[in-house]
Design a protein around this motif. Structure first.
Motif, short mmCIF file in Angstrom:
data_model
loop_
_atom_site.label_atom_id
_atom_site.label_comp_id
_atom_site.label_asym_id
_atom_site.label_seq_id
_atom_site.Cartn_x
_atom_site.Cartn_y
_atom_site.Cartn_z
N VAL A 103 0.88 -1.17 0.00
CA VAL A 103 0.00 0.00 0.00
C VAL A 103 0.91 1.22 0.00
CG1 VAL A 103 -1.70 1.34 1.31
CG2 VAL A 103 -1.89 -1.16 1.20
N THR A 104 0.67 2.13 -0.95
CA THR A 104 1.55 3.29 -1.09
C THR A 104 0.76 4.58 -0.99
OG1 THR A 104 3.06 2.06 -2.54
CG2 THR A 104 3.21 4.46 -2.57
N THR A 162 4.84 19.65 -5.55
CA THR A 162 6.19 19.26 -5.16
C THR A 162 6.37 19.34 -3.65
OG1 THR A 162 6.96 21.54 -5.50
CG2 THR A 162 7.19 20.02 -7.35
N SER A 163 5.33 19.81 -2.96
CA SER A 163 5.40 19.92 -1.50
C SER A 163 5.38 18.54 -0.86
CB SER A 163 4.22 20.74 -0.98
OG SER A 163 4.26 22.05 -1.48
N MET A 164 6.07 18.43 0.25
CA MET A 164 6.04 17.18 1.00
C MET A 164 4.67 16.97 1.62
SD MET A 164 9.64 17.24 3.08
CE MET A 164 9.32 18.89 3.69
N ILE A 165 4.40 15.74 1.95
CA ILE A 165 3.20 15.44 2.73
C ILE A 165 3.65 14.88 4.07
CG2 ILE A 165 1.76 15.05 0.70
CD1 ILE A 165 2.05 12.08 1.11
N SER A 169 7.75 13.62 3.93
CA SER A 169 8.35 12.93 2.79
C SER A 169 7.47 13.06 1.56
CB SER A 169 8.52 11.44 3.15
OG SER A 169 7.24 10.85 3.38
N ASP A 170 7.88 12.37 0.50
CA ASP A 170 7.04 12.28 -0.70
C ASP A 170 5.95 11.23 -0.53
OD1 ASP A 170 8.51 14.22 -1.92
OD2 ASP A 170 9.58 12.89 -3.29
N PRO A 210 9.72 4.99 4.12
CA PRO A 210 9.40 6.33 3.65
C PRO A 210 9.98 6.58 2.26
CG PRO A 210 11.15 6.40 5.29
CD PRO A 210 10.69 4.98 5.23
N ILE A 211 9.28 7.42 1.48
CA ILE A 211 9.73 7.78 0.14
C ILE A 211 10.40 9.15 0.22
CG2 ILE A 211 9.05 8.17 -2.26
CD1 ILE A 211 6.48 6.56 -1.63
#
Length: 298
Positions: free
Chosen positions: A152-153, A160-163, A179-180, A213-214
């Motif tokens: 699950v991703t 382009t903002s991190m979440i 992170s992304d 984490p991405i």
């Protein structure tokens, strides 16, 4: 082996002969063949003739009378086949006409020997753990397929903002990933997206999940292996309205501020492993482990 299903997706004309070889060898043993309906259309478009076989299209068309389901394609084909068999306990065997193939391990040129191995019962069946997902947003129904065999991703969508992903394990706060996005993978999925984000490879029989984490901005964030009995809760926060949520290859758009709950499903996907093709051998072949030329010098 008396009855099998066959499933495929994108298929190249150069692979036609491998389908023919599969059918020919199944017919040698008088095995009943049922082919997925959309795959029949693909084969017809490639000029395959005389496909006078029964067809199936969804989970309710299958039952325990099937000995196994063959897939023709890559690992993505197996992931989609998992949505067809669901909890029916029909084992899957993948013939690799794709690329890397951690799940689809049967090489195209080994089809005839594979059928002989199946008849001789020279194989084992691995049970692969499945991630189940639920949301506190009633508008997200996952099209009736709320599980993933690989991962699950959570990923940012139009910015382009991190979440931020707030993570809780068994209701205890773990951390907030800036992170992304975040990948939560099964052992099966540990060789997929999680691996490309520097996650660990986990043996299929391991009873674990991985949080990877991405591109994390907090540099201390590292992949975390947790027992697969852990309840994982995630709250996703961002500047935009929506983010991407994917279950294997199925992608959804979801609103920020929702809460997702991930648990181990009460069923497993069965994967056939031929005796000569172990997971360790697959790692060596696909990742070129042991290829260092120093291993072969005296």
């Amino acid at each position: 082996m008396k009855k099998v299903a066959i499933f495929g997706q994108a298929y190249k004309n150069t692979d036609r002969r491998y389908f023919d070889i599969l059918i020919e060898n199944l017919n040698k043993f008088n095995i009943e063949i049922i082919i997925e309906k959309d795959f029949v259309t693909i084969l017809n478009d490639l000029g395959v003739q005389n496909l006078n076989y029964k067809t199936f299209q969804q989970n309710k068309d299958l039952d325990s009378s099937f000995d196994l389901l063959f897939t023709l394609g890559g690992d993505g084909t197996i992931l989609n086949a998992a949505t067809l068999v669901k909890d029916l306990k029909i084992p899957i065997l993948g013939i690799n006409t794709g690329r890397l193939g951690f799940l689809a391990t049967v090489k195209k040129k080994e089809i005839e020997n594979t059928i002989k191995s199946l008849i001789a019962k020279e194989y084992t069946i691995q049970e692969r753990a499945v991630l189940q997902i639920a949301s506190n947003d009633p508008n997200i129904n996952f099209n009736g397929i709320n599980f993933a065999l690989n991962e699950v991703t959570i990923a940012r969508k139009n910015s382009t903002s991190m979440i931020r992903v707030e993570a809780y394990l068994n209701d205890e706060y773990l951390t907030t990933y800036w992170s992304d996005g975040l990948v939560v993978s099964t052992p099966t999925g540990s060789t997929g997206y999680s691996l490309s984000c520097h996650g660990p490879i986990i043996m299929p029989e391991s009873n674990n999940f991985v949080l990877t984490p991405i591109s994390p901005h907090n540099l201390s964030a590292r992949p975390l292996v947790v027992p697969d009995q852990t309840e994982i809760k995630l709250k996703i926060i961002g500047r935009e309205k929506e983010f991407f949520l994917s279950l294997d290859s199925r992608v959804f758009t979801a609103p920020f501020e929702i809460e997702l709950t991930l648990t181990k499903a009460d069923f497993a996907i069965k994967i056939i492993q031929l005796n000569q093709q172990t997971f360790i051998r697959t790692l060596r072949e696909k990742l070129f482990w042991g290829q260092d030329k120093r291993n072969y010098t005296s």
